[in-house]
Design a protein around this motif. Structure first.
Motif, PDB file in Angstrom:
ATOM      1  N   ARG A 145       2.865  -1.708  -2.123  1.00 37.68           N
ATOM      2  CA  ARG A 145       3.467  -1.036  -3.394  1.00 37.68           C
ATOM      3  C   ARG A 145       2.056  -0.183  -3.653  1.00 37.68           C
ATOM      4  N   VAL A 146       2.953   1.667  -3.765  1.00 39.66           N
ATOM      5  CA  VAL A 146       1.949   2.873  -4.473  1.00 39.66           C
ATOM      6  C   VAL A 146       2.246   2.996  -5.412  1.00 39.66           C
ATOM      7  N   LEU A 147       1.093   3.087  -5.922  1.00 43.38           N
ATOM      8  CA  LEU A 147       1.632   3.266  -8.052  1.00 43.38           C
ATOM      9  C   LEU A 147       0.349   5.175  -7.600  1.00 43.38           C
ATOM     10  N   GLY A 164      -3.071  -6.420 -18.001  1.00 46.00           N
ATOM     11  CA  GLY A 164      -3.419  -7.354 -16.672  1.00 46.00           C
ATOM     12  C   GLY A 164      -2.744  -6.582 -15.713  1.00 46.00           C
ATOM     13  N   LEU A 165      -3.322  -5.342 -15.507  1.00 47.66           N
ATOM     14  CA  LEU A 165      -3.061  -4.961 -14.207  1.00 47.66           C
ATOM     15  C   LEU A 165      -3.725  -5.340 -12.901  1.00 47.66           C
ATOM     16  N   HIS A 201       7.363   1.171  -1.255  1.00 47.07           N
ATOM     17  CA  HIS A 201       7.639   0.606  -2.723  1.00 47.07           C
ATOM     18  C   HIS A 201       6.214   2.025  -3.528  1.00 47.07           C
ATOM     19  N   VAL A 202       7.071   2.994  -4.219  1.00 48.21           N
ATOM     20  CA  VAL A 202       6.637   3.915  -4.672  1.00 48.21           C
ATOM     21  C   VAL A 202       6.880   4.283  -6.485  1.00 48.21           C
ATOM     22  N   ARG A 203       6.339   4.380  -7.228  1.00 46.12           N
ATOM     23  CA  ARG A 203       5.646   4.686  -8.195  1.00 46.12           C
ATOM     24  C   ARG A 203       5.350   5.738  -9.106  1.00 46.12           C
ATOM     25  N   LEU A 218       5.530  -2.000 -15.771  1.00 48.87           N
ATOM     26  CA  LEU A 218       4.803  -1.860 -14.259  1.00 48.87           C
ATOM     27  C   LEU A 218       4.222  -3.342 -14.139  1.00 48.87           C
ATOM     28  N   ALA A 219       3.878  -3.660 -14.749  1.00 45.95           N
ATOM     29  CA  ALA A 219       3.484  -5.184 -14.726  1.00 45.95           C
ATOM     30  C   ALA A 219       4.267  -5.810 -13.834  1.00 45.95           C
ATOM     31  N   ASN A 220       6.336  -6.359 -13.756  1.00 44.96           N
ATOM     32  CA  ASN A 220       7.145  -6.457 -13.530  1.00 44.96           C
ATOM     33  C   ASN A 220       7.001  -6.142 -12.044  1.00 44.96           C
ATOM     34  N   TRP A 221       6.767  -4.462 -12.411  1.00 43.51           N
ATOM     35  CA  TRP A 221       6.964  -4.398 -11.021  1.00 43.51           C
ATOM     36  C   TRP A 221       6.117  -4.767 -10.086  1.00 43.51           C
ATOM     37  N   TRP A 222       4.410  -4.434 -10.439  1.00 42.69           N
ATOM     38  CA  TRP A 222       3.501  -4.646  -9.477  1.00 42.69           C
ATOM     39  C   TRP A 222       3.656  -5.770  -9.510  1.00 42.69           C
ATOM     40  N   ASN A 223       3.676  -7.008  -9.653  1.00 43.04           N
ATOM     41  CA  ASN A 223       3.507  -9.237  -9.504  1.00 43.04           C
ATOM     42  C   ASN A 223       4.771  -8.621  -8.649  1.00 43.04           C
ATOM     43  N   GLN A 224       6.198  -8.304  -8.763  1.00 39.94           N
ATOM     44  CA  GLN A 224       7.472  -8.322  -8.051  1.00 39.94           C
ATOM     45  C   GLN A 224       6.838  -9.041  -6.124  1.00 39.94           C
TER      46      GLN A 224
END
Length: 296
Positions: A225-227, A41-42, A250-252, A290-296
């Protein structure tokens, strides 16, 4: 909505996906990771910018043009790795140059020039037509995606370039430039210059996002966001992450869990399926977080 812009403010937060290098085996790991995360779902294919270096340019093309095709990438990379093995067996090139990619960094263009000269001496540069043919069986068909940037390094100056749709070159040519691993694949002559693997500057080149002219960002972009997905660990990763964070992003960073022993294994057909399975399994382990982080 994240905390980098308010609705109606005219400011558009940048969500970027950075895909690092790692040979055909790295492509297989990245494809497993991307397909797994998309399936969870990302919406990574909807990132405002996708920056691909070397292996990342191949995976980035499929992600932005034909997401279901990510599942076929390991099979295609078996053929690419076999091509590398055939060349090595015939004595073509100089694989010792690959070991030189581990040192240096983006602030050392002289080193990139030295490697560029050695790459040209090891394998003569090819033309645009030859470069397009080199990847035509392993890339999706269609126009160059507007959000995709493919990183290559000018062998004569050491400067990085992000090939994009605005450059009006075929996608396969841009990918050939970015995947021209010194001593293992031919440099490419485009626009009056010779280009080599983007990994000569950095395995990920995430810090190039800080240059809006280089990345051709919209004027109203703001930090977001930067993944970063990296098949290979690198000292540059920590520096790039810190630089992006300092500018408000915000980087992961997700680095592949170990599945190979030496950098040359990333060209070895025996590791392609291992890498694809590793990427798929790692995606399952991190998708919820990651989904939680991406959807913040």
């Amino acid at each position: 909505m994240n905390d980098y812009g308010q609705s109606g403010s005219g400011v558009t937060p940048l969500d970027a996906l950075v895909l690092g290098g790692g040979g055909p085996v790295g492509v297989a790991w990245t494809s497993g990771m991307l397909f797994g995360l998309e399936s969870a779902g990302l919406p990574l294919s909807e990132s405002g910018l996708v920056v691909g270096t070397s292996a990342g340019s191949v995976a980035g093309a499929w992600l932005t043009m034909d997401q279901p095709g990510l599942q076929a990438l390991p099979g295609l990379m078996q053929k690419r790795a076999a091509w590398h093995a055939k060349n090595a067996g015939a004595g073509l090139g100089d694989r010792s140059l690959l070991r030189r990619l581990a040192g240096g960094g983006p602030d050392d263009p002289d080193r990139a020039v030295r490697i560029g000269r050695a790459a040209i001496a090891a394998i003569p540069p090819i033309s645009v037509d030859e470069a397009e043919h080199l990847w035509e069986q392993a890339l999706p068909t269609g126009p160059f995606p507007p959000q995709l940037r493919i990183v290559a390094v000018n062998a004569e100056t050491g400067a990085a370039r992000g090939w994009s749709a605005s450059d009006n070159i075929p996608l396969g040519v841009a990918v050939s430039c970015s995947t021209a691993a010194p001593g293992a694949a031919p440099p490419v002559t485009v626009a009056g210059s010779v280009w080599i693997d983007g990994g000569v500057r950095s395995g990920t080149n995430a810090d190039l996002l800080l240059d809006p002219d280089w990345a051709a960002l919209p004027a109203d972009s703001s930090p977001g966001r930067v993944l970063v997905l990296a098949p290979m660990p690198s000292e540059a990763l920590a520096r790039e992450q810190a630089a992006l964070a300092e500018h408000g992003h915000h980087v992961r960073v997700i680095v592949a869990e170990p599945f190979y022993e030496t950098p040359l294994d990333l060209l070895d057909p025996r590791f392609v399926d291992i890498a694809a399975a590793a990427g798929t399994n790692q995606a399952k382990d991190i998708s919820d977080d990651l989904a939680n982080w991406w959807n913040q």
